[in-house]
Design a protein around this motif. Sequence first.
Motif, PDB file in Angstrom:
ATOM      1  N   ALA A 252      36.339 -64.926  11.101  1.00 21.19           N
ATOM      2  CA  ALA A 252      35.699 -66.152  11.588  1.00 21.19           C
ATOM      3  C   ALA A 252      34.822 -65.893  12.806  1.00 21.19           C
ATOM      4  O   ALA A 252      33.818 -66.588  13.016  1.00 21.19           O
ATOM      5  N   SER A 253      35.155 -64.882  13.608  1.00 19.31           N
ATOM      6  CA  SER A 253      34.373 -64.587  14.820  1.00 19.31           C
ATOM      7  C   SER A 253      32.953 -64.141  14.498  1.00 19.31           C
ATOM      8  O   SER A 253      32.084 -64.148  15.372  1.00 19.31           O
ATOM      9  N   ASN A 254      32.705 -63.744  13.242  1.00 15.27           N
ATOM     10  CA  ASN A 254      31.347 -63.391  12.831  1.00 15.27           C
ATOM     11  C   ASN A 254      30.459 -64.622  12.674  1.00 15.27           C
ATOM     12  O   ASN A 254      29.232 -64.499  12.627  1.00 15.27           O
ATOM     13  N   TYR A 255      31.083 -65.798  12.571  1.00 17.29           N
ATOM     14  CA  TYR A 255      30.338 -67.041  12.381  1.00 17.29           C
ATOM     15  C   TYR A 255      30.506 -68.008  13.553  1.00 17.29           C
ATOM     16  O   TYR A 255      29.668 -68.881  13.757  1.00 17.29           O
ATOM     17  N   ILE A 256      31.589 -67.858  14.287  1.00 21.89           N
ATOM     18  CA  ILE A 256      31.858 -68.736  15.434  1.00 21.89           C
ATOM     19  C   ILE A 256      31.807 -67.880  16.698  1.00 21.89           C
ATOM     20  O   ILE A 256      32.588 -66.928  16.832  1.00 21.89           O
TER      21      ILE A 256
ATOM     22  N   SER B 185      37.206 -60.656   4.016  1.00 26.62           N
ATOM     23  CA  SER B 185      36.401 -59.624   4.688  1.00 26.62           C
ATOM     24  C   SER B 185      35.121 -59.333   3.914  1.00 26.62           C
ATOM     25  O   SER B 185      34.158 -58.799   4.471  1.00 26.62           O
ATOM     26  N   ALA B 186      35.087 -59.697   2.619  1.00 25.70           N
ATOM     27  CA  ALA B 186      33.881 -59.498   1.812  1.00 25.70           C
ATOM     28  C   ALA B 186      32.728 -60.359   2.323  1.00 25.70           C
ATOM     29  O   ALA B 186      31.560 -60.071   2.025  1.00 25.70           O
ATOM     30  N   LEU B 187      33.035 -61.391   3.094  1.00 26.99           N
ATOM     31  CA  LEU B 187      31.991 -62.258   3.632  1.00 26.99           C
ATOM     32  C   LEU B 187      31.182 -61.576   4.727  1.00 26.99           C
ATOM     33  O   LEU B 187      30.051 -61.992   5.019  1.00 26.99           O
TER      34      LEU B 187
END
Length: 288
Positions: free
Chosen positions: A51-55, A172-174
Amino acid sequence: MKKLNRKQFLFYLKEFLIINFGALLAAVAIYFFMLPSHIAVGSGSALAMVASNYIPLPVSVLSLALNVILLTIGFILIGPAFGAKTVYTSIMLPIFMGVFEWLFPNFQSLTQDPLLDLICYILIVGMAMAILFSRNASSGGLDIVAKILNKFFKIELGRAGALAGIAVALTSALCYDTKTVVLSVLGTYFGGIVVDHFIFGLNIKRRVCVISPKLDEIVQFILHDLHSGATLNEIIGAYDNTPRKEVITIVDKHEYRKLMEFVRRVDPKAFVTVYSVGEIRYQPKIKP
């Protein structure tokens, strides 16, 4: 309010220190081995990392928020079945991670190898979970999801935890490449095996049953040398209908080795059967 005596105070202090050490050890595994390699081994912290990759918030803050949300949902859906220790650990784990973020900002991998990081993470977090489990606590997170799945979909807890962990690993594929996704899924699977080993494997005892003409000597050795308990059973051999006695005892690995050496010495032809025992419980009788 009842005042604690010295013995009670020391007991609660010991519990407090052990639970904090378990949470600290889990935070070490996550911050120094999981996060640098972006391996999303199925856990609440792994979901926070993705989530830290988006938030734009630190993983520790997202992990704390996720734990609070899951605890709130858990209280609403299944009631206060977690216990104060799990609630406390769910909060302390991200706090320890926040301390590491402050002390070691932008920390890079110690090993520079995702596979080695994964192995170190699994071993350290396995020890941490065993410590917490021994004090009747857990790290919260996906444990709460597993309990919800168990209650509403009748999925057994072990399988529900595995499903939740694999689902997190696949997220994690995201954000990451195929190698990271594969390592995340494999790490989730083997991590569960290692955690079970630390929690149950180290506590395995052996149930030893012995039939021998030298039974009196063996019983005396169990009682007075091993300082263990024993049970005597009357048995009848089906082949010749001869009545005999059998002694049953439960010993740890060290005692088992001593007992087998003694039995081989006094009666090499003794009939011995051995069973693994994962848990022992004593239910005292309740007086009417």
